[in-house]
Design an enzyme around this catalytic site. Structure first.
Site, PDB file in Angstrom:
ATOM      1  CB  SER A   8     -66.684 -33.087 -83.436  1.00 52.22           C
ATOM      2  OG  SER A   8     -67.750 -32.462 -82.332  1.00 52.22           O
ATOM      3  CB  THR A  70     -73.559 -39.452 -92.395  1.00 49.98           C
ATOM      4  OG1 THR A  70     -72.538 -38.287 -91.727  1.00 49.98           O
ATOM      5  CG2 THR A  70     -74.764 -39.302 -92.182  1.00 49.98           C
ATOM      6  CB  SER A  93     -66.867 -43.642 -99.240  1.00 52.59           C
ATOM      7  OG  SER A  93     -67.286 -44.912 -99.297  1.00 52.59           O
ATOM      8  CG  HIS A 125     -72.556 -52.428 -88.311  1.00 55.38           C
ATOM      9  ND1 HIS A 125     -73.646 -53.630 -89.264  1.00 55.38           N
ATOM     10  CD2 HIS A 125     -71.214 -51.626 -88.423  1.00 55.38           C
ATOM     11  CE1 HIS A 125     -72.860 -52.774 -90.333  1.00 55.38           C
ATOM     12  NE2 HIS A 125     -71.806 -52.110 -90.059  1.00 55.38           N
ATOM     13  CE  LYS A 129     -74.690 -49.000 -89.433  1.00 52.08           C
ATOM     14  NZ  LYS A 129     -74.748 -47.923 -90.195  1.00 52.08           N
TER      15      LYS A 129
HETATM   16  N1  LIG Z   1     -68.195 -44.361 -94.470  1.00 53.57           N
HETATM   17  C1  LIG Z   1     -68.246 -44.926 -93.473  1.00 53.57           C
HETATM   18  O1  LIG Z   1     -66.794 -45.355 -93.618  1.00 53.57           O
HETATM   19  C2  LIG Z   1     -68.562 -44.937 -92.153  1.00 53.57           C
HETATM   20  C3  LIG Z   1     -67.724 -45.261 -90.967  1.00 53.57           C
HETATM   21  C4  LIG Z   1     -68.621 -45.271 -89.209  1.00 53.57           C
HETATM   22  C5  LIG Z   1     -70.247 -44.824 -89.368  1.00 53.57           C
HETATM   23  N2  LIG Z   1     -70.596 -44.699 -90.553  1.00 53.57           N
HETATM   24  C6  LIG Z   1     -72.200 -43.821 -90.419  1.00 53.57           C
HETATM   25  O2  LIG Z   1     -71.614 -42.198 -89.827  1.00 53.57           O
HETATM   26  C7  LIG Z   1     -72.214 -42.238 -88.580  1.00 53.57           C
HETATM   27  C8  LIG Z   1     -72.120 -41.688 -87.736  1.00 53.57           C
HETATM   28  O3  LIG Z   1     -71.669 -42.991 -86.805  1.00 53.57           O
HETATM   29  P1  LIG Z   1     -71.468 -42.740 -85.067  1.00 53.57           P
HETATM   30  O4  LIG Z   1     -70.965 -44.021 -84.632  1.00 53.57           O
HETATM   31  O5  LIG Z   1     -70.253 -41.391 -84.908  1.00 53.57           O
HETATM   32  O6  LIG Z   1     -72.537 -42.428 -85.030  1.00 53.57           O
HETATM   33  P2  LIG Z   1     -73.073 -41.432 -83.304  1.00 53.57           P
HETATM   34  O7  LIG Z   1     -74.392 -41.544 -82.797  1.00 53.57           O
HETATM   35  O8  LIG Z   1     -71.557 -42.163 -82.180  1.00 53.57           O
HETATM   36  O9  LIG Z   1     -72.351 -39.674 -83.825  1.00 53.57           O
HETATM   37  C9  LIG Z   1     -73.116 -39.370 -84.508  1.00 53.57           C
HETATM   38  C10 LIG Z   1     -72.690 -37.651 -84.289  1.00 53.57           C
HETATM   39  O10 LIG Z   1     -72.910 -36.106 -84.939  1.00 53.57           O
HETATM   40  C11 LIG Z   1     -74.316 -35.687 -84.058  1.00 53.57           C
HETATM   41  N3  LIG Z   1     -75.148 -35.388 -84.738  1.00 53.57           N
HETATM   42  C12 LIG Z   1     -76.195 -36.102 -84.651  1.00 53.57           C
HETATM   43  N4  LIG Z   1     -77.301 -35.658 -84.930  1.00 53.57           N
HETATM   44  C13 LIG Z   1     -77.313 -34.166 -84.996  1.00 53.57           C
HETATM   45  C14 LIG Z   1     -77.504 -32.991 -85.015  1.00 53.57           C
HETATM   46  N5  LIG Z   1     -79.196 -33.331 -85.480  1.00 53.57           N
HETATM   47  N6  LIG Z   1     -76.943 -32.085 -84.932  1.00 53.57           N
HETATM   48  C15 LIG Z   1     -75.881 -31.582 -84.699  1.00 53.57           C
HETATM   49  N7  LIG Z   1     -75.172 -33.093 -84.805  1.00 53.57           N
HETATM   50  C16 LIG Z   1     -75.904 -34.435 -84.912  1.00 53.57           C
HETATM   51  C17 LIG Z   1     -73.610 -36.719 -83.100  1.00 53.57           C
HETATM   52  O11 LIG Z   1     -73.740 -35.396 -82.173  1.00 53.57           O
HETATM   53  C18 LIG Z   1     -72.481 -37.084 -82.879  1.00 53.57           C
HETATM   54  O12 LIG Z   1     -71.978 -36.015 -82.219  1.00 53.57           O
HETATM   55  C19 LIG Z   1     -73.412 -42.609 -89.291  1.00 53.57           C
HETATM   56  O13 LIG Z   1     -74.356 -42.827 -90.320  1.00 53.57           O
HETATM   57  C20 LIG Z   1     -73.246 -43.989 -89.432  1.00 53.57           C
HETATM   58  O14 LIG Z   1     -73.143 -45.186 -90.615  1.00 53.57           O
HETATM   59  C21 LIG Z   1     -70.091 -44.479 -91.999  1.00 53.57           C
HETATM   60  O1  LIG Z   2     -70.839 -48.200 -87.566  1.00 51.18           O
HETATM   61  C1  LIG Z   2     -71.150 -47.695 -87.863  1.00 51.18           C
HETATM   62  O2  LIG Z   2     -72.833 -47.703 -87.773  1.00 51.18           O
HETATM   63  C2  LIG Z   2     -70.708 -47.895 -89.686  1.00 51.18           C
HETATM   64  N1  LIG Z   2     -71.827 -47.545 -90.788  1.00 51.18           N
HETATM   65  C3  LIG Z   2     -71.265 -47.856 -92.108  1.00 51.18           C
HETATM   66  C4  LIG Z   2     -72.054 -48.581 -92.650  1.00 51.18           C
HETATM   67  O3  LIG Z   2     -73.645 -48.358 -92.341  1.00 51.18           O
HETATM   68  O4  LIG Z   2     -72.640 -48.850 -93.640  1.00 51.18           O
HETATM   69  C5  LIG Z   2     -69.754 -48.560 -92.691  1.00 51.18           C
HETATM   70  C6  LIG Z   2     -69.373 -49.842 -90.728  1.00 51.18           C
HETATM   71  C7  LIG Z   2     -69.563 -49.344 -90.370  1.00 51.18           C
END
Ligand SMILES: NC(=O)c1ccc[n+]([C@@H]2O[C@H](COP(=O)([O-])OP(=O)(O)OC[C@H]3O[C@@H](n4cnc5c(N)ncnc54)[C@H](O)[C@@H]3O)[C@@H](O)[C@H]2O)c1
Ligand SMILES: O=C(O)C1=N[C@H](C(=O)O)CCC1
Length: 216
Positions: A8, A70, A93, A125, A129
């Protein structure tokens, strides 16, 4: 909808809270701990594989569906997520944008046309990341059904760009997707959460959510 949000305080966590503003956030998980205010009927997880066990336990505890974005999940993680999907609806996804999922479908359906061509991917990215290559590049390779070199750039605040290059001796075809902001992923996650609260138990892709959305 009462939802729980794992990750969050993260970049996606903040985006999810904005896009889900019409819904009630009743449980949050981040590195500071777990903060409960009610009983979720769906969880959204954009965090890190290190917190997956907590996510799965919470979904089981509340009988709540799961939308998980994730990336960098291991094989055993996917196995555990699929086990949960026997008990609640799960949408997983690596990319919740409409464009990438349309591209996946196009690549899967036209993969044989690219035989004999060189294929490479460049993904770009933001510089915060943690994982490389992107999860999106992994799923695009899977859609093509072949191993493909991926080149990763980690620069500035780029939300997520992917370009696939197809080349033979006489030409190059480039197909690109550009995420204008993280908002696109959060909008996709909202569609998936709305799908989850009425879906039967099972493991679903975001493609299936898009097709469900079209039929509404
Ligand atoms: N599927 C998609 O469309 C999509 C899009 C964007 C990002 N992502 C993925 O989402 C994930 C998060 O991206 P982000 O940019 O928000 O990352 P971020 O680092 O900004 O946020 C990560 C969050 O997870 C929490 N967290 C991490 N490790 C933790 C633990 N051990 N215990 C509890 N909380 C924990 C952190 O406190 C934070 O709130 C990444 O894996 C990213 O690749 C996926
Ligand atoms: O910001 C990120 O981290 C993103 N992660 C996903 C990926 O690993 O493909 C989706 C795009 C953004």
């Amino acid at each position: 909808m009462r939802y729980g949000l794992v990750g969050s305080s993260g970049r996606m966590g903040h985006e999810i809270k904005e896009v889900f503003s019409a819904h009630e956030l009743v449980l949050e998980v981040d590195e500071s701990g777990i903060f409960r205010r009610g009983e979720p009927n769906v969880f959204v997880d954009f965090s890190n594989r290190s917190v997956l066990a907590t996510t799965l336990q919470l979904c089981s505890q509340y009988g709540a569906g799961l939308v998980i974005g994730t990336t960098a999940l291991a094989e055993e993680d996917m196995k555990a997520i699929k086990e949960l999907s026997n008990h609640v609806p799960v949408v997983q996804s690596y990319n919740f944008s409409t464009g990438i999922n349309i591209l996946k479908i196009l690549l899967r359906e036209s993969a044989s046309l690219f035989e004999g061509m060189d294929v490479e991917i460049i993904e770009t990215h933001h510089n915060k990341k943690k994982d490389v290559p992107s999860g999106t590049a992994i799923i695009l390779k899977e859609a093509l059904g072949r191993e493909v070199p991926v080149h990763s750039l980690r620069i500035g605040g780029v939300p997520g760009d992917h370009t696939i290059f197809f080349a033979n001796e006489g030409e190059v075809l480039q197909i690109s997707h550009h995420a204008i902001s993280r908002r696109v992923f959060a909008i996709g996650a909202l569609r998936a959460a709305e799908f989850c609260v009425s879906a039967k138990n099972g493991f679903y892709s975001f493609e299936e959510v898009l097709r469900w959305t079209q039929k509404r």
